[in-house]
Design a protein around this motif. Sequence first.
Motif, PDB file in Angstrom:
ATOM      1  N   LEU A  51     -43.074 -25.173 -77.646  1.00  0.00           N
ATOM      2  CA  LEU A  51     -42.812 -25.737 -76.318  1.00  0.00           C
ATOM      3  C   LEU A  51     -43.062 -27.245 -76.248  1.00  0.00           C
ATOM      4  O   LEU A  51     -42.795 -27.872 -75.229  1.00  0.00           O
ATOM      5  CB  LEU A  51     -43.694 -25.042 -75.275  1.00  0.00           C
ATOM      6  N   ARG A  74     -35.364 -29.185 -71.919  1.00  0.00           N
ATOM      7  CA  ARG A  74     -36.436 -28.174 -71.931  1.00  0.00           C
ATOM      8  C   ARG A  74     -36.100 -26.952 -71.075  1.00  0.00           C
ATOM      9  O   ARG A  74     -36.664 -25.876 -71.269  1.00  0.00           O
ATOM     10  CB  ARG A  74     -37.748 -28.799 -71.468  1.00  0.00           C
ATOM     11  N   TYR A  79     -40.443 -20.243 -69.770  1.00  0.00           N
ATOM     12  CA  TYR A  79     -41.794 -19.981 -70.295  1.00  0.00           C
ATOM     13  C   TYR A  79     -42.662 -19.306 -69.237  1.00  0.00           C
ATOM     14  O   TYR A  79     -42.726 -19.754 -68.090  1.00  0.00           O
ATOM     15  CB  TYR A  79     -42.408 -21.323 -70.717  1.00  0.00           C
ATOM     16  N   GLU A  98     -40.711 -20.894 -53.320  1.00  0.00           N
ATOM     17  CA  GLU A  98     -41.117 -22.216 -53.819  1.00  0.00           C
ATOM     18  C   GLU A  98     -41.495 -22.151 -55.305  1.00  0.00           C
ATOM     19  O   GLU A  98     -41.113 -23.022 -56.090  1.00  0.00           O
ATOM     20  CB  GLU A  98     -42.293 -22.763 -52.995  1.00  0.00           C
ATOM     21  N   VAL A  99     -42.244 -21.104 -55.675  1.00  0.00           N
ATOM     22  CA  VAL A  99     -42.652 -20.965 -57.085  1.00  0.00           C
ATOM     23  C   VAL A  99     -41.421 -20.865 -57.985  1.00  0.00           C
ATOM     24  O   VAL A  99     -41.326 -21.528 -59.011  1.00  0.00           O
ATOM     25  CB  VAL A  99     -43.555 -19.724 -57.281  1.00  0.00           C
ATOM     26  N   PHE A 102     -39.491 -24.101 -58.734  1.00  0.00           N
ATOM     27  CA  PHE A 102     -40.047 -25.049 -59.716  1.00  0.00           C
ATOM     28  C   PHE A 102     -39.259 -25.001 -61.026  1.00  0.00           C
ATOM     29  O   PHE A 102     -39.121 -26.001 -61.714  1.00  0.00           O
ATOM     30  CB  PHE A 102     -41.518 -24.728 -60.044  1.00  0.00           C
ATOM     31  N   LEU A 105     -36.502 -27.601 -61.565  1.00  0.00           N
ATOM     32  CA  LEU A 105     -36.781 -29.049 -61.602  1.00  0.00           C
ATOM     33  C   LEU A 105     -36.357 -29.723 -62.908  1.00  0.00           C
ATOM     34  O   LEU A 105     -35.776 -30.807 -62.870  1.00  0.00           O
ATOM     35  CB  LEU A 105     -38.269 -29.314 -61.320  1.00  0.00           C
ATOM     36  N   PRO A 106     -36.636 -29.121 -64.091  1.00  0.00           N
ATOM     37  CA  PRO A 106     -36.277 -29.837 -65.312  1.00  0.00           C
ATOM     38  C   PRO A 106     -34.778 -30.059 -65.473  1.00  0.00           C
ATOM     39  O   PRO A 106     -34.365 -30.947 -66.183  1.00  0.00           O
ATOM     40  CB  PRO A 106     -36.799 -28.929 -66.427  1.00  0.00           C
ATOM     41  N   PHE A 110     -33.664 -37.279 -60.939  1.00  0.00           N
ATOM     42  CA  PHE A 110     -34.389 -37.876 -59.816  1.00  0.00           C
ATOM     43  C   PHE A 110     -33.438 -38.399 -58.753  1.00  0.00           C
ATOM     44  O   PHE A 110     -32.441 -39.003 -59.114  1.00  0.00           O
ATOM     45  CB  PHE A 110     -35.266 -39.021 -60.350  1.00  0.00           C
ATOM     46  N   PRO A 111     -33.684 -38.268 -57.476  1.00  0.00           N
ATOM     47  CA  PRO A 111     -34.785 -37.521 -56.873  1.00  0.00           C
ATOM     48  C   PRO A 111     -34.477 -36.029 -56.859  1.00  0.00           C
ATOM     49  O   PRO A 111     -33.371 -35.627 -56.536  1.00  0.00           O
ATOM     50  CB  PRO A 111     -34.842 -38.075 -55.453  1.00  0.00           C
ATOM     51  N   ARG A 112     -35.475 -35.234 -57.191  1.00  0.00           N
ATOM     52  CA  ARG A 112     -35.228 -33.800 -57.403  1.00  0.00           C
ATOM     53  C   ARG A 112     -35.312 -33.019 -56.082  1.00  0.00           C
ATOM     54  O   ARG A 112     -36.170 -32.166 -55.923  1.00  0.00           O
ATOM     55  CB  ARG A 112     -36.227 -33.260 -58.418  1.00  0.00           C
ATOM     56  N   PHE A 113     -34.424 -33.346 -55.148  1.00  0.00           N
ATOM     57  CA  PHE A 113     -34.401 -32.615 -53.877  1.00  0.00           C
ATOM     58  C   PHE A 113     -33.666 -31.285 -54.072  1.00  0.00           C
ATOM     59  O   PHE A 113     -32.745 -31.200 -54.870  1.00  0.00           O
ATOM     60  CB  PHE A 113     -33.701 -33.436 -52.788  1.00  0.00           C
ATOM     61  N   MET A 114     -34.076 -30.279 -53.307  1.00  0.00           N
ATOM     62  CA  MET A 114     -33.444 -28.957 -53.416  1.00  0.00           C
ATOM     63  C   MET A 114     -32.231 -28.881 -52.484  1.00  0.00           C
ATOM     64  O   MET A 114     -32.306 -29.285 -51.319  1.00  0.00           O
ATOM     65  CB  MET A 114     -34.443 -27.862 -53.017  1.00  0.00           C
ATOM     66  N   ARG A 154     -39.097 -17.479 -62.127  1.00  0.00           N
ATOM     67  CA  ARG A 154     -39.217 -18.936 -62.288  1.00  0.00           C
ATOM     68  C   ARG A 154     -38.702 -19.353 -63.670  1.00  0.00           C
ATOM     69  O   ARG A 154     -38.047 -20.377 -63.821  1.00  0.00           O
ATOM     70  CB  ARG A 154     -40.682 -19.372 -62.134  1.00  0.00           C
TER      71      ARG A 154
END
Lengths: 247, 269
Positions: A51, A74, A79, A98-99, A102, A105-106, A110-114, A154
Amino acid sequence: MAPLISIKNLYFSYGEQLVLENINLDVNRGDFLAILGPNGSGKTTLIKLILGLLKPQKGEIRLFGQPSATFKERWRIGYVPQRAIARVDPVFPVSVAEVVSFGLLPKKSFPRFMKASDWEAVRRALRQVEMEAYERRKLSQLSGGQQQRVFIARAIVAQPEVLILDEPTTGVDVTTQERFYDLLGLLNQKGLTIIIVTHDIGIVNKHVKQVACLNRRLVYHGTHEEFCSSPRLKEYVGEHHLVVHRH
Amino acid sequence: MFWDFWQYNFFLRALVAGFFLAVAAAILGLYLILRKDAMLGHGLTHIAFAGVAVALFFDVVPFPVALLAAGLAAFFILKIREKAGLYGDTAVAIFSSLGMAVGIILASVAKDFNVNLLSFLFGNILAIRDIELYGAVFLAFGVIGALIFFYHELIYVTFDEESARAAGLAVDRLDALLALLTAITVVIGMKIVGLLLVSALLVIPGAAALQLAGSFKKCTLLAVVLGAVSVVGGLNLAIILNWPASGAIVVTSGGIFLLVAALKRLRSA
């Protein structure tokens, strides 16, 4: 086809303590690999090296054909960390959705808005692990088995090609473990490559296709069938675990 | 009579500066609490105190020196934790003690600025000047903006650092960002509520919001509302009861925390 993960002549030590010695291992697309071994055998260290959480002192790890050190995508590897459930802080005000978000995100820049499409992806991942109804619930209000499913969601929400789980069933009751392994088998059937680190030889019965036994060195690597019929099986896993027929 | 104060510029300036400080501190504080780093803000106030003492000793403007001192200390606290393998609060304790020691020594050596130094310890929001108001609002906007832009990354790193790192997020940079934002917020707050009380605005609204909210988004919004209510309510309380504004703001904040905790007990009963 090149392996998704290729490990060559890998060595790693914590100070003077040599933990991994001359590891050579390939993981191919569609594999369901169980890494077995006693405590302190270097299983988690190997995962952390794959990893990128630790750096090899000697040898090479290639991910999707690229050297691990320069590998940027990544999100292609999902993981689920060791003791993920035990680490859940009951005070932390985070919802199930929310979890799971996450994990996206990778893949974002940027900006990592949903966006609305991201929340749809979150719901899809929750549906895959049969947790869609719990989307708005606080994570800490769920049972251990349910939390584990959320962590899987996730890990797969960004549609990775490999899923790595480090001792995922610790602290989960036997019935839930069965359902959990069935879920992993289903994900593998759909094309997801899975690597699971475990003490639990029982999972070998179920869905695992390949087995690697680690004890500082890679003492065994082969198919499930070879593993079960190996005369040295006793050495790998201990005599009391010898009933390993697939049902 | 009481409402007359709302027509005065000094009161409105205090409300605006206090509001922005409260919003920035409430959001930031939530992350600090959940990282079990609530004392970082308190520690940095002591460093900022040393920065103010140095500035007054050399007769220069205190804000940039305090900001530089608190920013550098935040950076070194992170480095010491990482390299020396100390618990987070131990590194904070070392730096905050050193900061307070430097401040006390300088105050003792140069006896003529003690009163001025005390004004930074206790703040005076009602005597805030235009330049301080604009500076505070500008910095608070920066802090709030950074927290909005890095909202999801910061929650992920706070929730599960190992997985965030494995996913390729720049965890060390996010840690440094959070420490720097804390340093900036402490320096904004030193003139408004004073160094001794600014950590209360960093911790209490977030701690109160954590009692009720089930998601991070709701918790953040609730912390912001509770922080803003603390400032507005505290300033009005200060006018009505002729109390020091900073003390009234923190007491209001504490009162809100108690009310929320009681509400939680009632809900779960």
